[in-house]
Scaffold this motif. Structure first.
Motif, short mmCIF file in Angstrom:
data_model
loop_
_atom_site.label_atom_id
_atom_site.label_comp_id
_atom_site.label_asym_id
_atom_site.label_seq_id
_atom_site.Cartn_x
_atom_site.Cartn_y
_atom_site.Cartn_z
N LYS A 57 36.14 44.44 -11.62
CA LYS A 57 35.77 42.99 -13.33
C LYS A 57 35.10 43.53 -14.19
O LYS A 57 34.29 42.66 -14.00
N SER A 58 35.01 45.21 -13.91
CA SER A 58 33.87 45.61 -15.11
C SER A 58 34.70 45.70 -16.09
O SER A 58 36.09 46.31 -16.24
N THR A 59 34.19 44.63 -17.26
CA THR A 59 34.81 44.47 -18.50
C THR A 59 33.78 45.13 -20.03
O THR A 59 32.69 45.89 -19.98
N TRP A 60 34.87 45.80 -21.16
CA TRP A 60 33.79 46.56 -22.03
C TRP A 60 34.10 44.79 -23.24
O TRP A 60 35.22 44.89 -23.50
N ILE A 91 42.02 46.53 -9.34
CA ILE A 91 40.32 46.87 -10.19
C ILE A 91 40.93 48.34 -11.25
O ILE A 91 40.30 48.53 -12.29
N VAL A 92 42.52 48.31 -10.73
CA VAL A 92 43.16 49.66 -11.78
C VAL A 92 43.31 48.78 -13.12
O VAL A 92 42.96 48.92 -14.24
N ALA A 93 43.89 47.82 -12.72
CA ALA A 93 44.29 46.60 -14.08
C ALA A 93 42.57 46.01 -14.77
O ALA A 93 43.48 46.40 -16.24
N ASP A 94 42.06 45.79 -14.32
CA ASP A 94 40.35 46.71 -15.40
C ASP A 94 40.59 47.18 -16.00
O ASP A 94 40.15 46.95 -17.29
N ALA A 95 40.33 48.99 -15.51
CA ALA A 95 40.28 49.90 -16.09
C ALA A 95 41.81 49.83 -17.71
O ALA A 95 41.37 50.39 -17.98
N GLU A 96 42.79 49.54 -17.04
CA GLU A 96 44.00 49.80 -17.63
C GLU A 96 43.63 48.12 -19.01
O GLU A 96 43.34 48.60 -20.28
N ARG A 97 42.71 47.35 -18.83
CA ARG A 97 42.81 46.58 -20.12
C ARG A 97 41.36 47.13 -21.18
O ARG A 97 41.78 46.66 -21.90
N GLN A 98 40.10 47.42 -20.37
CA GLN A 98 39.27 48.59 -20.99
C GLN A 98 40.70 49.43 -21.65
O GLN A 98 40.09 49.73 -23.36
N LEU A 99 41.31 50.48 -21.07
CA LEU A 99 41.85 51.41 -22.18
C LEU A 99 42.83 50.54 -23.19
O LEU A 99 42.77 50.86 -24.72
N ALA A 100 43.54 49.64 -22.62
CA ALA A 100 44.37 48.35 -23.66
C ALA A 100 43.29 48.05 -25.31
O ALA A 100 43.60 48.52 -26.70
N TRP A 136 41.53 55.79 -10.27
CA TRP A 136 40.93 54.95 -9.80
C TRP A 136 41.85 54.25 -7.54
O TRP A 136 40.97 54.28 -7.38
N GLY A 137 42.65 54.66 -7.93
CA GLY A 137 43.94 54.51 -7.34
C GLY A 137 43.32 54.77 -6.12
O GLY A 137 43.58 54.75 -5.03
N TYR A 138 43.56 56.24 -6.15
CA TYR A 138 42.96 56.93 -5.84
C TYR A 138 41.70 56.82 -4.69
O TYR A 138 41.70 57.51 -3.73
N GLU A 139 40.74 56.98 -5.89
CA GLU A 139 39.72 56.41 -4.73
C GLU A 139 39.90 55.62 -4.18
O GLU A 139 38.41 55.24 -3.31
N LEU A 140 40.26 54.32 -4.82
CA LEU A 140 40.04 53.29 -4.02
C LEU A 140 40.87 53.13 -2.69
O LEU A 140 39.90 52.48 -1.34
N ALA A 141 42.48 54.13 -2.56
CA ALA A 141 42.96 54.09 -1.61
C ALA A 141 41.74 54.43 -0.28
O ALA A 141 41.87 54.53 1.21
N LYS A 142 41.40 55.71 -0.58
CA LYS A 142 40.38 56.88 0.12
C LYS A 142 39.47 55.99 0.99
O LYS A 142 39.38 56.18 2.09
N ARG A 179 43.25 47.15 -4.68
CA ARG A 179 42.79 47.53 -5.09
C ARG A 179 43.81 47.80 -6.76
O ARG A 179 43.19 48.24 -8.45
N ASP A 180 44.42 47.55 -6.78
CA ASP A 180 45.55 46.58 -8.04
C ASP A 180 44.73 46.08 -8.95
O ASP A 180 45.22 46.51 -10.51
#
Length: 427
Positions: free
Chosen positions: A267-270, A309-318, A292-298, A306-307
């Motif tokens: 839940k990392s936010t900027w 957490i990746v969505a949080d990163a997408e929100r940072q980019l957005a 991120w999906g690659y690392e979390l799957a490992k 996983r989805d």
């Protein structure tokens, strides 16, 4: 009078026949569509005239291409763009080890599979064995290998006693070579040596996970000294931030590029304030969403977690992109074993980036960031003939960015996909 005529001829790019590049260096590429640059209207039924490694002319159906010029038949008929840059790669795969002495047959296939088969005419090595990467770069520039232009940051700098937990399985001899400067003077000396050996930038791990929730942080004095010395030498500072606090420290120190979004903690936010500071200080971001999906799957993290957490990163980019931040495309390939960047394009689009914004992250944005906007990143007369031919239009499906038919660097075809189905290989 003769001297005046001669000067006019030279100013007009030459009027004597012996000034024209050899026929083999002058050729024509045609396409169903041409993207000159992300912010300009595309040209349909277009052509590009390449001469001596540069773009001589560009035209569309309304202007007939020159006659009597060799046509690149195998590469014609697709969608043409400027060459792509992957701003986050590593040449750490064993296939590249000992690059100075390995045969072409050993090095060319993995080099093509990782870079040119996906349209990358320039890549940024963000952490590999500097001597090995330099040897690889030199062999490409000598023409012994067909590959992209390689920019490198040399050896990454870590916090004192701060090697991240995910690198601790490296051989002890390798771990001992990873710089962990304790003082500002030590950091500056490391960077000077790195530039003397061919680096064009510096990568800092300002925060490193140690396991069990512990984060080791680079001191502010060391970070500032690294930025100052890198800038003095004319390079860019790239940072692995790990968490929002690391992002804030990097921005405060005046760095140029963040090489990741962040997923620590979950839940990392900027904050809007942090994003505003990043944009105001011209900090670029390489999202690496696919990583991120690659690392979390490992790590066997459940799919639904996983989805999220990746969505949080997408929100940072957005948030960053919406605020006007400069986005650079990069995948962390080399560390990440998945060579295909298709998922990165899909995730960037899912975060709200348009196809033309993604194209900018591959072309005009990195060219500008690396002070090369006057010679690459656009399909424009006088620019380097770094080109990609796609088998479909990414404006209708961003997956097409990875559907590469041909890759050309400095007028040379580095990758041509065979017409029959099968595993792509370089010519």
């Amino acid at each position: 009078m003769k001297q005046v005529v001669l000067l006019l001829c030279l100013a007009a790019a030459g009027c004597a026949s012996n000034q024209r590049p050899a026929a083999a260096d002058r050729w024509l590429l045609t396409g169903t569509r041409l993207y000159v640059a992300p912010g300009e209207p595309p040209m349909d039924n277009a052509w590009v005239l390449v001469s001596g490694g540069r773009i001589e002319a560009v035209g569309s159906a309304s202007v007939a291409p020159p006659t009597g010029v060799r046509r690149a038949e195998a590469c014609s008929g697709g969608v043409i763009t400027a060459g792509f840059q992957n701003s986050h790669v590593h040449f750490t795969d064993p296939a590249f080890a000992g690059a100075a002495g390995r045969s072409r047959d050993e090095l060319q296939p993995p080099l093509s599979q990782m870079t040119t088969r996906f349209g990358f005419t320039t890549v940024v090595d963000t952490g590999s064995d500097p001597a090995n990467t330099l040897a690889l770069r030199q062999r490409i520039e000598r023409g012994e290998l067909q590959g992209p232009a390689i920019l490198t940051v040399g050896a990454s700098l870590y916090p004192e006693n701060g090697i991240p937990f995910y690198l601790r399985d490296l051989p002890p001899a390798v771990l001992q070579q990873l710089p962990q400067p304790a003082t500002a003077d030590e950091a500056s000396a490391i960077i000077r040596e790195s530039f003397e050996h061919g680096a064009q930038g510096t990568k800092l791990f300002v925060a490193t996970p140690q396991g069990r929730g512990e984060i080791r942080r680079m001191s502010a004095d060391v970070t500032r000294a690294a930025v100052t010395e890198t800038r003095r030498l004319g390079g860019l500072v790239m940072v692995h931030p790990t968490d929002p606090e690391g992002v804030s420290a990097a921005v405060e120190a005046g760095v140029d590029i963040l090489v990741h979004t962040t997923i620590d903690p979950p839940k990392s936010t900027w904050s809007a304030e942090l994003v505003g500071q990043m944009v105001a200080r011209h900090v670029s971001v390489i999202p690496t969403l696919q990583l991120w999906g690659y690392e979390l799957a490992k790590a066997d993290v459940p799919t639904h977690v996983r989805d999220g957490i990746v969505a949080d990163a997408e929100r940072q980019l957005a948030a960053f992109s919406s605020a006007g931040g400069q986005v650079l495309f990069g995948t962390d390939v080399g560390y990440m074993a998945d060579l295909d960047p298709t998922e990165e394009y899909v995730l960037m689009a899912h975060a709200g980036l348009t196809p033309m914004q993604i194209l900018a992250s591959l072309t005009t944005a990195p060219a500008a960031r690396w002070s090369a906007a006057e010679r690459r990143g656009r399909v424009k007369p006088g620019f380097d003939a770094d080109l990609v031919v796609l088998d479909g239009d990414p404006a209708t499906d961003v997956r097409r960015f990875a559907d590469v038919k041909c890759t050309v660097r400095a007028g040379r075809e580095l990758f041509v996909r065979p017409p029959a189905s099968g595993d792509p290989s370089s010519p």
